[in-house]
Design an enzyme around this catalytic site. Structure first.
Site, PDB file in Angstrom:
ATOM      1  N   CYS A 177     -71.573  29.060-115.255  1.00 34.73           N
ATOM      2  CA  CYS A 177     -72.867  27.760-114.345  1.00 34.73           C
ATOM      3  C   CYS A 177     -72.198  26.908-113.122  1.00 34.73           C
ATOM      4  CB  CYS A 177     -74.076  27.087-114.714  1.00 34.73           C
ATOM      5  SG  CYS A 177     -75.706  26.793-113.779  1.00 34.73           S
ATOM      6  N   ILE A 189     -79.975  27.845-116.521  1.00 36.35           N
ATOM      7  CA  ILE A 189     -80.853  26.092-116.356  1.00 36.35           C
ATOM      8  C   ILE A 189     -80.327  25.731-114.342  1.00 36.35           C
ATOM      9  CG2 ILE A 189     -80.063  23.416-116.664  1.00 36.35           C
ATOM     10  CD1 ILE A 189     -80.944  25.080-119.058  1.00 36.35           C
ATOM     11  N   ARG A 190     -80.958  25.759-114.081  1.00 36.76           N
ATOM     12  CA  ARG A 190     -81.794  25.971-112.396  1.00 36.76           C
ATOM     13  C   ARG A 190     -80.296  26.247-112.321  1.00 36.76           C
ATOM     14  NH1 ARG A 190     -82.372  20.890-109.752  1.00 36.76           N
ATOM     15  NH2 ARG A 190     -80.289  21.000-108.740  1.00 36.76           N
ATOM     16  N   HIS A 206     -75.667  29.750-120.390  1.00 41.31           N
ATOM     17  CA  HIS A 206     -74.527  28.269-120.679  1.00 41.31           C
ATOM     18  C   HIS A 206     -74.448  29.484-122.083  1.00 41.31           C
ATOM     19  CE1 HIS A 206     -74.684  25.155-118.077  1.00 41.31           C
ATOM     20  NE2 HIS A 206     -75.929  25.733-117.433  1.00 41.31           N
ATOM     21  N   GLU A 216     -72.793  28.453-124.502  1.00 41.66           N
ATOM     22  CA  GLU A 216     -72.098  27.090-124.905  1.00 41.66           C
ATOM     23  C   GLU A 216     -73.861  26.518-125.348  1.00 41.66           C
ATOM     24  OE1 GLU A 216     -71.999  27.132-121.464  1.00 41.66           O
ATOM     25  OE2 GLU A 216     -72.640  25.432-121.438  1.00 41.66           O
TER      26      GLU A 216
END
Lengths: 294, 230
Positions: free
Chosen positions: B96, B144-145, B180, B182
């Site tokens: 990201c 996410i975004r 992501h 993680e």
């Protein structure tokens, strides 16, 4: 299968904000200053808490035009506040495509019994809490991020410290209990048993926890981070100070290097006047924002 | 105990070093570094949080996590971490915001142009099943975004895409992902990165060949050694 607005997606954004500073801004210029200083997000509102405190009256959700102006000015996430329990304001903010909604005690509560049912929304919510039970009740309602309440608009960090210690101390206590003691503890905390058990097993809240309310200096930020915050909200502390740009940068740097006193010392120097503070101990019960929400 | 007894008996220090845990740094100026660190530790790596250039010394690999890329850029510049990362010559994994800061217009280390917030604001954030080349079976990928790769050079290998927008890629020693890994329990992309790190350290597979020409597994199976170790 592709899904939007799952708890993982909502809390995921808060995970990305960790170690960062979220700054209150009232216009596009301030938002740009915040972004350039390294803020990880901005909170768009018409008046910072210090002014709300002075002006009195009813404080409500901001004008959508003002929020849109800030969204257009920066690329970092833009948050906005709705009143406690005002789900129609929350619907408006979701329609405006804000990145996070703060159901905030800084605004005048719209419902004296109920908070917003945050599971009804795809946009994530952050809520304030003064203790572990309150934090878990908000999470049960669907909050994807928690912030200690502190006492907004005062520049006095003592309430934020009290709340951080209360929440983290409550977590440490849960971890120390036997499994068969968690049922009564859930009753005492007035929080769902499943969440109480989760916290006892994992030693932390299931969502990210920031500190808010009264943070005005780099050392304040370092203090809250060392007390276990994942990041900090700074409201009036930056744009009510003598040199907002410099102070914003300093607080960002101190939040990253909170364990390095040499860095915090260096960035604390020559910041000009801090915001004029109000000692929270001099406030009457009716002036306290922290007791809004339950 | 087994490692200790090997060290004492086999006199093969280079090989032993190769068996020691990989030293992985995670950029920790802001963002989701804690979850990356936790995932890397479950895979056996030693993790160092990197906030200053000197913390890059001795690392076998580096992870640039998710967070806010504008925040990263400012905080990396303050202490010369940007230059230090440019001269770091080991494998790097960016997710990201970490992918954004590696692109042509930031650190200039990966031959890609990344479009920030390409999928939209938070309401457009999503999770989906994503097939990644080199990984068996789909990953549950949380965006996410999220950014995507708008343009990639000829040497860049695209490993996954969403609606024809590349979201996972490899460019030599660099691995980048716009989602992501993680945030889930799926460690396979991190494992892919650690495999590259191990290869770069000079060890191919966990089946180590000792300086004596013996397989480690065979040595470990020797009764006298097990007795010494146990």
């Amino acid at each position: 299968m592709t899904e939007h607005g799952t708890m993982r997606v909502k809390s995921g954004l808060a995970e990305m904000l960790k170690g960062g500073v979220i700054m209150d801004v009232v216009n596009a210029e301030q938002a740009k200053i915040a972004e350039e200083a390294g803020a990880c997000a901005v909170m768009a509102l018409e008046r910072v808490p210090a002014d709300i405190r002075v002006d009195g009256g009813v404080a409500r959700m901001s004008d959508p035009d003002m929020i849109k102006g800030i969204q257009a000015a920066v690329t970092i996430p833009v948050m906005a506040k709705c009143r406690i329990g005002h789900f129609a304001e929350a619907q408006v903010l979701e329609a405006l495509d804000v990145d996070y909604i703060d159901e905030s005690e800084v605004l005048t509560p719209a419902d004296n019994l109920h908070h917003v049912n945050k599971w009804d929304f795809k946009v994530p919510f952050v809520c304030g809490a003064t203790n572990l039970g309150e934090a878990l009740r908000r999470i049960a309602e669907g909050a994807a991020m928690i912030r200690s309440k502190g006492e907004a608009g005062t520049g006095d960090v003592s309430n934020a410290v009290t709340h951080m210690r209360s929440i983290t101390g409550g977590i440490r206590r849960l971890v120390s209990l036997r499994d068969d003691e968690l049922y009564t503890e859930a009753k005492n905390l007035q929080a769902p048993l499943e969440l109480v058990q989760w916290v006892a097993a994992n030693g932390r809240l299931p969502v990210v926890m920031f500190t808010a309310g009264g943070i005005a200096t780099p050392a304040d930020a370092s203090l809250c981070m060392q007390l276990g915050a994942d990041g900090v909200f700074v409201g009036s502390g930056i744009f009510k100070s003598g040199d907002p740009e410099k102070r914003a940068r300093a607080i960002v740097e101190a939040t990253t290097h909170y364990m390095d006193a040499d860095v915090v010392a260096r960035v604390s120097a020559g910041l000009g006047e801090a915001m004029v503070g109000i000692a929270t101990s001099t406030l009457g019960a009716s002036d306290l924002l922290e007791s809004r929400g339950w | 105990m087994l490692r200790f007894s090997l060290r004492r008996r086999c006199h093969a220090p280079d090989t032993i070093r190769q068996m020691e845990p990989l030293q992985i740094g995670v950029l920790a100026v802001q963002g989701n570094f804690r979850e990356h660190a936790a995932m890397l530790r479950t895979l056996g790596a030693d993790v160092t949080e990197v906030r200053k250039p000197e913390q890059l010394e001795g690392l076998d690999g580096l992870v640039l996590p998710g967070g806010e890329s504008t925040t990263f850029t400012r905080l990396m510049g303050l202490y010369g971490l940007d230059e230090a990362i440019r001269s770091f010559d080991r494998p790097v994994f960016g997710t990201c915001a970490g992918m954004i800061v590696l692109d042509r217009s930031h650190l200039g280390l990966v031959d890609i142009h990344v479009r920030r917030n390409a999928f939209g604001r938070q309401l457009a954030s999503f999770e989906t099943d994503l097939d990644v080349a080199g990984i068996d079976g789909p990953m549950r990928a949380v965006f996410i975004r999220a950014p995507w790769i708008e343009d990639a050079g000829d040497g860049v290998e695209i490993l996954a895409s969403v609606d024809d927008h590349p979201v996972v890629a490899r460019d030599g020693r660099f691995l980048v992902a716009s989602f992501h890994p993680e945030l889930t329990d799926d460690t396979r992309l991190h494992q892919l990165f650690l495999d590259a790190v191990r290869a770069a350290r000079g060890v191919g597979e966990p089946h180590l060949r000792l300086a004596t020409g013996q397989e480690v597994d065979d040595v470990l199976a020797q009764p006298e050694l097990r007795a010494a170790g146990g």
